[in-house]
Write a protein that holds these residues in place. Structure first.
Motif, PDB file in Angstrom:
ATOM      1  N   THR A  31      49.015  46.191  45.601  1.00 36.48           N
ATOM      2  CA  THR A  31      50.463  46.402  45.453  1.00 36.48           C
ATOM      3  C   THR A  31      51.106  45.294  44.639  1.00 36.48           C
ATOM      4  OG1 THR A  31      50.526  47.546  47.596  1.00 36.48           O
ATOM      5  CG2 THR A  31      52.600  46.715  46.727  1.00 36.48           C
ATOM      6  N   ALA A  32      50.698  44.053  44.921  1.00 38.99           N
ATOM      7  CA  ALA A  32      51.242  42.930  44.167  1.00 38.99           C
ATOM      8  C   ALA A  32      50.855  43.001  42.694  1.00 38.99           C
ATOM      9  CB  ALA A  32      50.758  41.612  44.782  1.00 38.99           C
ATOM     10  N   THR A  33      49.636  43.480  42.437  1.00 32.01           N
ATOM     11  CA  THR A  33      49.190  43.606  41.044  1.00 32.01           C
ATOM     12  C   THR A  33      50.017  44.628  40.291  1.00 32.01           C
ATOM     13  OG1 THR A  33      46.925  42.973  41.630  1.00 32.01           O
ATOM     14  CG2 THR A  33      47.239  44.210  39.583  1.00 32.01           C
ATOM     15  N   LEU A  34      50.280  45.785  40.901  1.00 31.07           N
ATOM     16  CA  LEU A  34      51.060  46.827  40.229  1.00 31.07           C
ATOM     17  C   LEU A  34      52.490  46.339  39.962  1.00 31.07           C
ATOM     18  CD1 LEU A  34      49.845  50.019  42.151  1.00 31.07           C
ATOM     19  CD2 LEU A  34      49.119  49.172  39.916  1.00 31.07           C
ATOM     20  N   LYS A  35      53.061  45.593  40.906  1.00 33.95           N
ATOM     21  CA  LYS A  35      54.411  45.051  40.686  1.00 33.95           C
ATOM     22  C   LYS A  35      54.416  44.044  39.541  1.00 33.95           C
ATOM     23  CE  LYS A  35      56.123  45.626  45.419  1.00 33.95           C
ATOM     24  NZ  LYS A  35      56.618  44.949  46.638  1.00 33.95           N
ATOM     25  N   GLN A  36      53.382  43.219  39.496  1.00 34.84           N
ATOM     26  CA  GLN A  36      53.295  42.229  38.427  1.00 34.84           C
ATOM     27  C   GLN A  36      53.095  42.885  37.072  1.00 34.84           C
ATOM     28  OE1 GLN A  36      53.916  39.081  38.872  1.00 34.84           O
ATOM     29  NE2 GLN A  36      53.538  38.473  36.741  1.00 34.84           N
ATOM     30  N   LEU A  37      52.288  43.947  37.030  1.00 34.69           N
ATOM     31  CA  LEU A  37      52.101  44.681  35.769  1.00 34.69           C
ATOM     32  C   LEU A  37      53.424  45.244  35.279  1.00 34.69           C
ATOM     33  CD1 LEU A  37      48.792  46.686  36.500  1.00 34.69           C
ATOM     34  CD2 LEU A  37      49.062  44.775  34.918  1.00 34.69           C
ATOM     35  N   ASP A  38      54.191  45.795  36.208  1.00 34.89           N
ATOM     36  CA  ASP A  38      55.458  46.415  35.821  1.00 34.89           C
ATOM     37  C   ASP A  38      56.470  45.382  35.347  1.00 34.89           C
ATOM     38  OD1 ASP A  38      56.940  49.102  35.965  1.00 34.89           O
ATOM     39  OD2 ASP A  38      58.329  47.732  36.971  1.00 34.89           O
ATOM     40  N   SER A  39      56.412  44.196  35.891  1.00 42.76           N
ATOM     41  CA  SER A  39      57.411  43.186  35.533  1.00 42.76           C
ATOM     42  C   SER A  39      57.026  42.342  34.319  1.00 42.76           C
ATOM     43  CB  SER A  39      57.646  42.255  36.732  1.00 42.76           C
ATOM     44  OG  SER A  39      56.448  41.563  37.060  1.00 42.76           O
ATOM     45  N   SER A  40      55.728  42.161  34.080  1.00 45.63           N
ATOM     46  CA  SER A  40      55.299  41.243  33.016  1.00 45.63           C
ATOM     47  C   SER A  40      54.805  41.936  31.753  1.00 45.63           C
ATOM     48  CB  SER A  40      54.202  40.309  33.535  1.00 45.63           C
ATOM     49  OG  SER A  40      53.056  41.054  33.934  1.00 45.63           O
TER      50      SER A  40
ATOM     51  N   ARG B 132      42.366  55.947  25.400  1.00 49.62           N
ATOM     52  CA  ARG B 132      43.420  56.727  24.769  1.00 49.62           C
ATOM     53  C   ARG B 132      44.796  56.164  25.087  1.00 49.62           C
ATOM     54  NH1 ARG B 132      41.366  62.957  26.008  1.00 49.62           N
ATOM     55  NH2 ARG B 132      39.578  62.939  24.607  1.00 49.62           N
ATOM     56  N   SER B 133      44.921  55.520  26.258  1.00 47.35           N
ATOM     57  CA  SER B 133      46.226  55.039  26.702  1.00 47.35           C
ATOM     58  C   SER B 133      46.603  53.721  26.048  1.00 47.35           C
ATOM     59  CB  SER B 133      46.240  54.878  28.226  1.00 47.35           C
ATOM     60  OG  SER B 133      45.934  56.099  28.861  1.00 47.35           O
TER      61      SER B 133
ATOM     62  N   PRO C  43      55.758  44.866  29.230  1.00 51.80           N
ATOM     63  CA  PRO C  43      56.721  45.913  28.834  1.00 51.80           C
ATOM     64  C   PRO C  43      56.032  47.223  28.455  1.00 51.80           C
ATOM     65  CG  PRO C  43      57.275  43.812  27.811  1.00 51.80           C
ATOM     66  CD  PRO C  43      55.930  43.640  28.447  1.00 51.80           C
ATOM     67  N   TRP C  44      54.889  47.148  27.773  1.00 52.49           N
ATOM     68  CA  TRP C  44      54.229  48.375  27.337  1.00 52.49           C
ATOM     69  C   TRP C  44      53.740  49.192  28.530  1.00 52.49           C
ATOM     70  CZ3 TRP C  44      49.337  48.679  29.171  1.00 52.49           C
ATOM     71  CH2 TRP C  44      48.653  47.492  29.449  1.00 52.49           C
ATOM     72  N   TYR C  45      53.452  48.537  29.665  1.00 50.91           N
ATOM     73  CA  TYR C  45      53.000  49.251  30.858  1.00 50.91           C
ATOM     74  C   TYR C  45      54.129  50.131  31.410  1.00 50.91           C
ATOM     75  CZ  TYR C  45      51.223  50.048  35.600  1.00 50.91           C
ATOM     76  OH  TYR C  45      50.796  50.629  36.768  1.00 50.91           O
ATOM     77  N   ARG C  46      55.357  49.622  31.351  1.00 50.12           N
ATOM     78  CA  ARG C  46      56.501  50.399  31.854  1.00 50.12           C
ATOM     79  C   ARG C  46      56.775  51.616  31.001  1.00 50.12           C
ATOM     80  NH1 ARG C  46      58.521  45.038  32.257  1.00 50.12           N
ATOM     81  NH2 ARG C  46      59.741  45.338  30.347  1.00 50.12           N
ATOM     82  N   ASN C  47      56.375  51.579  29.737  1.00 48.21           N
ATOM     83  CA  ASN C  47      56.657  52.692  28.822  1.00 48.21           C
ATOM     84  C   ASN C  47      55.577  53.768  28.823  1.00 48.21           C
ATOM     85  OD1 ASN C  47      59.016  51.393  27.969  1.00 48.21           O
ATOM     86  ND2 ASN C  47      57.925  50.245  26.381  1.00 48.21           N
ATOM     87  N   LEU C  48      54.525  53.588  29.594  1.00 52.31           N
ATOM     88  CA  LEU C  48      53.458  54.586  29.647  1.00 52.31           C
ATOM     89  C   LEU C  48      53.895  55.813  30.439  1.00 52.31           C
ATOM     90  CD1 LEU C  48      50.340  52.324  30.346  1.00 52.31           C
ATOM     91  CD2 LEU C  48      51.005  53.332  28.165  1.00 52.31           C
TER      92      LEU C  48
END
Length: 420
Positions: free
Chosen positions: A40-49, A102-103, A51-56
């Protein structure tokens, strides 16, 4: 990152290359109970740090989140018993390599791994006692290295797979063009190989080099990329086939491309309107390649239409029809005795004076009529090679039955050369 880094520097670390000590069972149990929290902490960190992850797209984020969660769970298993890293490829990435490549790019995949490592390392003080922190940090670093190498391997294999598939698909398209296939399947394959040119298509054939390796193919594609808008390459046995779209400066381009072929004649077919209709150009080019040895002094490359006489003698029905349509019938329907003058000029050894005496006309009249022959057909009877083409057309025309109905408008050689 400053605080974790300071903690890691404060804890003793073993030299690189040494084996890790046996982990504390209490630390392993604590890791197992914290897998969900770390994920859970990893997914939150990915989303916050990132930007390209949030746009997927949601499905792409889900696939990457699954990779991150598998990575953490697999780390716990690996930390308990470090083994060969070969399992990382299948255990961490599982069925995700295709979706992953592909992503995101490899660079973004490594950024994701860096975030996962950061999250786990930040939690080391809460996961292990002071005496067990440096083995855990060392394990995290070694494991992240193995995952990074595994990610690179995934992308390399995916690139090889795409390259192999693209090559096979390109070969299928070239083969379909040669066979004259015209179907929805061919159109779908053409779209799949990324063909974009809307310009006229030409097929060029000749012998392939003795060993057409990957280096040769790369050089071939670089050269064709500079001279044509789009290119398909096919190697069938000892023959090299180029399907060219949108060739610029055709005379110069064909000459430069012929240098990439193996020894022997190189023939290019007439232009076609589209890739689906390019089978006519391919068939003419192959017929010309078969007949080219009958003209030892032929230029390299040579147009398939310049080999009409040789193709007729070798049994090419398309060339016979072309001579009738483009030369004989226009001459036969012309006025001022052009066919009679041309026949007499050829029969009398290409002598203007002898022709004028035979026809009881002035020599200038013969010259005028021969110029008219050139205007109508595009072939100059004053040039020995072109006179041979005209003579072959006369023979073919006299042996052929008269056409039924109105004759179609011929496309003369002058029409073809006017666009050069």
């Amino acid at each position: 990152m400053a605080e974790p880094y300071a903690r890691s520097m404060a804890s003793p670390t073993p030299p690189r290359g040494t084996s890790l000590p046996i982990p504390d069972p209490a630390t392993v149990d604590r890791l197992r109970t914290q897998i969900g929290a770390l994920s859970t902490a990893t997914l939150k960190q990915l989303d916050s740090s990132l930007p390209w992850y949030r746009n997927l797209r949601p499905d792409e984020r889900s696939a990457l989140g699954l990779v991150a969660q598998k990575g953490i769970a697999s780390f716990v298993t690996w930390y308990q018993k470090p083994v060969s890293p070969a399992w990382v490829l299948s255990d961490v990435f599982g069925t995700a390599p295709t979706e992953l490549t592909r992503s995101i790019s490899l660079q973004k995949a490594l950024q994701l791994i860096r975030v996962v490592v950061q999250v786990v390392e930040d939690q080391v003080p809460d996961l292990a006692a002071d005496a067990d922190q440096w083995p855990l940090r060392e394990a995290v670093l070694r494991y992240s290295r193995e995952v990074a190498f595994a990610a690179a391997d995934v992308y390399a294999r995916a690139a090889e797979t795409r390259g192999s598939w693209d090559t096979r698909l390109e070969a299928l398209v070239v083969d379909a063009i040669l066979r004259g296939e015209s179907s929805d399947a061919l159109r779908s394959r053409i779209a799949a190989v990324g063909w974009k040119s809307q310009a006229p298509i030409t097929v060029m054939v000749g012998s392939s080099p003795a060993e057409p390796n990957a280096m040769f193919l790369n050089e071939l594609r670089r050269t064709t990329g500079r001279l044509a808008e789009d290119t398909l390459v096919g190697i069938q046995g000892d023959r090299l086939i180029l399907v060219l779209g949108g060739v610029q400066d055709r005379d110069n381009s064909y000459s430069r491309l012929s240098e990439l072929f193996g020894p022997g004649p190189v023939v290019y077919g007439p232009e076609s309107a589209s890739l689906v209709a390019a089978s006519g150009s391919a068939q003419a080019a192959f017929a010309g390649l078969t007949a080219a040895r009958a003209w030892p002094s032929a230029p390299r490359p040579v147009a398939a239409d310049d080999l009409w006489p040789e193709r007729v003698i070798s049994g090419d029905e398309t060339a016979r029809k072309a001579l009738l349509r483009n030369i004989y019938r226009p001459l036969a329907s012309a006025q001022n005795g052009l066919e009679e003058t041309l026949s007499a000029y050829i029969a009398l050894g290409h002598s203007l004076e002898a022709t004028s005496r035979e026809l009881f006309v002035h020599a200038n009249t013969v010259r005028y009529r021969l110029r008219r022959v050139c205007d109508i057909t595009g072939w100059d009877p004053l040039l020995p090679r072109e006179a041979f083409v005209l003579q072959t057309a006369l023979v073919i025309g006299r042996l052929s039955p008269p056409p039924r109905g109105a004759a179609e408008r011929p496309s003369t050689r002058m029409d073809r050369t006017a666009s050069l």
